[in-house]
Design a protein around this motif. Structure first.
Motif, short mmCIF file in Angstrom:
data_model
loop_
_atom_site.label_atom_id
_atom_site.label_comp_id
_atom_site.label_asym_id
_atom_site.label_seq_id
_atom_site.Cartn_x
_atom_site.Cartn_y
_atom_site.Cartn_z
N SER A 101 0.84 -1.20 0.00
CA SER A 101 0.00 0.00 0.00
C SER A 101 0.86 1.25 0.00
O SER A 101 2.05 1.20 0.33
CB SER A 101 -0.95 0.00 1.20
OG SER A 101 -0.34 0.53 2.34
N SER A 102 0.27 2.38 -0.37
CA SER A 102 1.06 3.62 -0.36
C SER A 102 0.94 4.32 0.98
O SER A 102 1.82 5.07 1.38
CB SER A 102 0.59 4.54 -1.49
OG SER A 102 -0.81 4.67 -1.43
N LEU A 103 -0.13 4.05 1.73
CA LEU A 103 -0.30 4.72 3.02
C LEU A 103 0.54 4.07 4.11
O LEU A 103 1.15 4.74 4.94
CB LEU A 103 -1.76 4.69 3.44
CG LEU A 103 -2.69 5.64 2.72
CD1 LEU A 103 -4.13 5.42 3.16
CD2 LEU A 103 -2.28 7.08 2.98
N ARG A 104 0.52 2.73 4.14
CA ARG A 104 1.38 1.99 5.07
C ARG A 104 1.26 2.47 6.51
O ARG A 104 2.26 2.83 7.14
CB ARG A 104 2.84 2.14 4.67
CG ARG A 104 3.14 1.60 3.33
CD ARG A 104 4.63 1.60 3.07
NE ARG A 104 4.91 0.85 1.88
CZ ARG A 104 5.61 1.29 0.85
NH1 ARG A 104 6.12 2.49 0.87
NH2 ARG A 104 5.81 0.53 -0.18
N CYS A 105 0.03 2.46 7.03
CA CYS A 105 -0.15 2.91 8.41
C CYS A 105 0.64 2.05 9.40
O CYS A 105 0.93 2.50 10.51
CB CYS A 105 -1.64 2.89 8.78
SG CYS A 105 -2.51 4.36 8.20
N ALA A 163 -4.89 15.09 1.93
CA ALA A 163 -3.61 14.38 2.06
C ALA A 163 -3.74 13.30 3.14
O ALA A 163 -4.63 13.37 3.99
CB ALA A 163 -2.53 15.38 2.43
N PRO A 164 -2.86 12.30 3.13
CA PRO A 164 -2.91 11.30 4.20
C PRO A 164 -2.74 11.97 5.56
O PRO A 164 -1.96 12.91 5.68
CB PRO A 164 -1.68 10.41 3.90
CG PRO A 164 -1.34 10.66 2.49
CD PRO A 164 -1.77 12.06 2.17
N PRO A 165 -3.49 11.51 6.54
CA PRO A 165 -3.39 12.17 7.85
C PRO A 165 -2.04 11.91 8.51
O PRO A 165 -1.42 10.87 8.30
CB PRO A 165 -4.52 11.50 8.65
CG PRO A 165 -4.79 10.22 7.96
CD PRO A 165 -4.46 10.42 6.52
N LEU A 166 -1.63 12.89 9.31
CA LEU A 166 -0.37 12.77 10.06
C LEU A 166 -0.44 11.57 11.01
O LEU A 166 -1.44 11.35 11.68
CB LEU A 166 -0.17 14.04 10.89
CG LEU A 166 1.08 14.08 11.76
CD1 LEU A 166 2.31 14.44 10.92
CD2 LEU A 166 0.93 15.06 12.91
N VAL A 167 0.65 10.81 11.05
CA VAL A 167 0.77 9.71 12.00
C VAL A 167 2.04 9.92 12.82
O VAL A 167 3.09 10.24 12.25
CB VAL A 167 0.87 8.35 11.26
CG1 VAL A 167 1.36 7.26 12.20
CG2 VAL A 167 -0.47 7.96 10.66
N VAL A 168 1.93 9.76 14.14
CA VAL A 168 3.12 9.82 15.00
C VAL A 168 3.13 8.56 15.86
O VAL A 168 2.20 8.30 16.63
CB VAL A 168 3.12 11.07 15.91
CG1 VAL A 168 4.36 11.07 16.80
CG2 VAL A 168 3.07 12.34 15.08
N TYR A 190 3.10 11.31 2.33
CA TYR A 190 3.44 9.90 2.09
C TYR A 190 4.83 9.57 2.61
O TYR A 190 5.28 8.44 2.50
CB TYR A 190 3.34 9.56 0.59
CG TYR A 190 1.91 9.52 0.10
CD1 TYR A 190 1.12 8.39 0.30
CD2 TYR A 190 1.35 10.62 -0.53
CE1 TYR A 190 -0.19 8.36 -0.13
CE2 TYR A 190 0.03 10.60 -0.97
CZ TYR A 190 -0.74 9.46 -0.77
OH TYR A 190 -2.04 9.43 -1.18
N GLU A 191 5.53 10.59 3.15
CA GLU A 191 6.90 10.37 3.62
C GLU A 191 6.89 9.93 5.08
O GLU A 191 6.11 10.44 5.88
CB GLU A 191 7.72 11.67 3.53
CG GLU A 191 7.89 12.20 2.11
CD GLU A 191 8.64 11.21 1.23
OE1 GLU A 191 9.65 10.65 1.70
OE2 GLU A 191 8.18 10.98 0.10
#
Ligand SMILES: Cc1cc2nc3c(=O)[nH]c(=O)nc-3n(C[C@H](O)[C@H](O)[C@H](O)COP(=O)(O)OP(=O)(O)OC[C@H]3O[C@@H](n4cnc5c(N)ncnc54)[C@H](O)[C@@H]3O)c2cc1C
Length: 240
Positions: A101-105, A163-168, A190-191
């Motif tokens: 996948s491109s999101l890769r949560c 845009a994809p949501p911020l993940v921390v 996506y980075e």
């Protein structure tokens, strides 16, 4: 299309040698295959024991996201729990998410656990690092890591169509001398970046060290979330 379901590593290697395309839950590939045509041979690892483990320090690539529960560290469980909808989580797999996948949560969670992937080639299985798996799109068998002292995951709400949501993701590990190290991974767009800093001097000192890494170049809003997450995880360990 012929779907093979290997039950041993050597059978999976035979399938690879025959050119079988790996498939997880087909949540991403199905539409493409319907449009462009199905491959002659595909293989799912869902009957391969090494690819279906869910343990405190291991997760197989064929595990469905909704089966990731409190046997694994919180950061990974929460990451899996935020992917898509319940229907997607009941079908999509760890391997499909990380490699396909491109999101890769799941990636920020795997990075802060310092997870080591095991990949399969037609003639060998070996452990490598996540960046290599993603760059070369290896066949992923599973992940292994060492249990952290604490871990946490935060995903900001998604803007529809945005845009994809911020993940921390954060995790604190103890080294062999008992010193603590904080690992932080941030998905911005996506980075995904990940950094590790010592954290024995408390949250503000650890955040100050992070600011001197590439994380210091994140947008102000993202750095505020990182600061909160760093404070939260280190507070949760206070006195322990
Ligand atoms: C409605 C919807 C919402 C979504 N929301 C999110 C989200 O919030 N966050 C997020 O991260 N993702 C999201 N996704 C993407 C979702 O995570 C992927 O659909 C899923 O992870 C793909 O998994 P799969 O097992 O179905 O892969 P498949 O569709 O079967 O395969 C996808 C690709 O991965 C490859 N692959 C599969 N298994 C392996 C393996 N073991 N080793 C190497 N390559 C392999 C396949 O060859 C293929 O190229 C969403 C998807 C949908 C449909």
């Amino acid at each position: 299309m012929l779907l093979r379901l290997p039950t041993s590593v050597s059978e999976a290697q035979e399938c690879m040698a025959e050119g079988a395309v790996p498939i997880g839950g087909a949540t991403l590939v199905w539409a493409t295959w319907q449009r462009d045509g199905f491959p002659e041979l595909a293989m799912s690892l869902r009957d391969l024991p090494q690819a279906t483990v869910v343990e405190p320090e291991a997760l197989g690539s064929a595990v469905l996201l909704h089966r990731i529960d409190d046997r694994v560290p919180e950061v990974l469980r929460r990451a899996a729990g935020t992917v898509g909808t319940g229907a997607v989580r009941r079908t999509a797999t760890v391997g499909g998410n990380l490699v396909g996948s491109s999101l890769r949560c799941l990636l920020p969670a795997a990075l802060v656990l310092d997870a080591r992937p095991t990949v399969l080639e037609p003639d060998r299985a070996y452990e490598t690092d996540l960046s290599e798996v993603l760059a070369k799109r290896h066949l992923l068998l599973g992940l292994r890591w060492r249990t952290p002292l604490a871990s946490a995951y935060r995903k900001e709400p998604a803007e529809p169509g945005g845009a994809p949501p911020l993940v921390v993701a954060t995790a604190v590990h103890a080294d062999d001398e008992g010193r603590r190290r904080l690992r932080v991974a941030v998905r911005d767009g996506y980075e995904v970046l990940s950094e590790t800093v010592p954290c024995d001097e408390g949250a503000e000192a650890a955040f100050g060290l992070l600011e001197r890494t590439d994380a210091g170049a994140l947008p102000a809003g993202a750095r505020d979330v990182v600061r909160e997450q760093v404070a939260g995880i280190l507070d949760s360990l206070a006195g322990r």
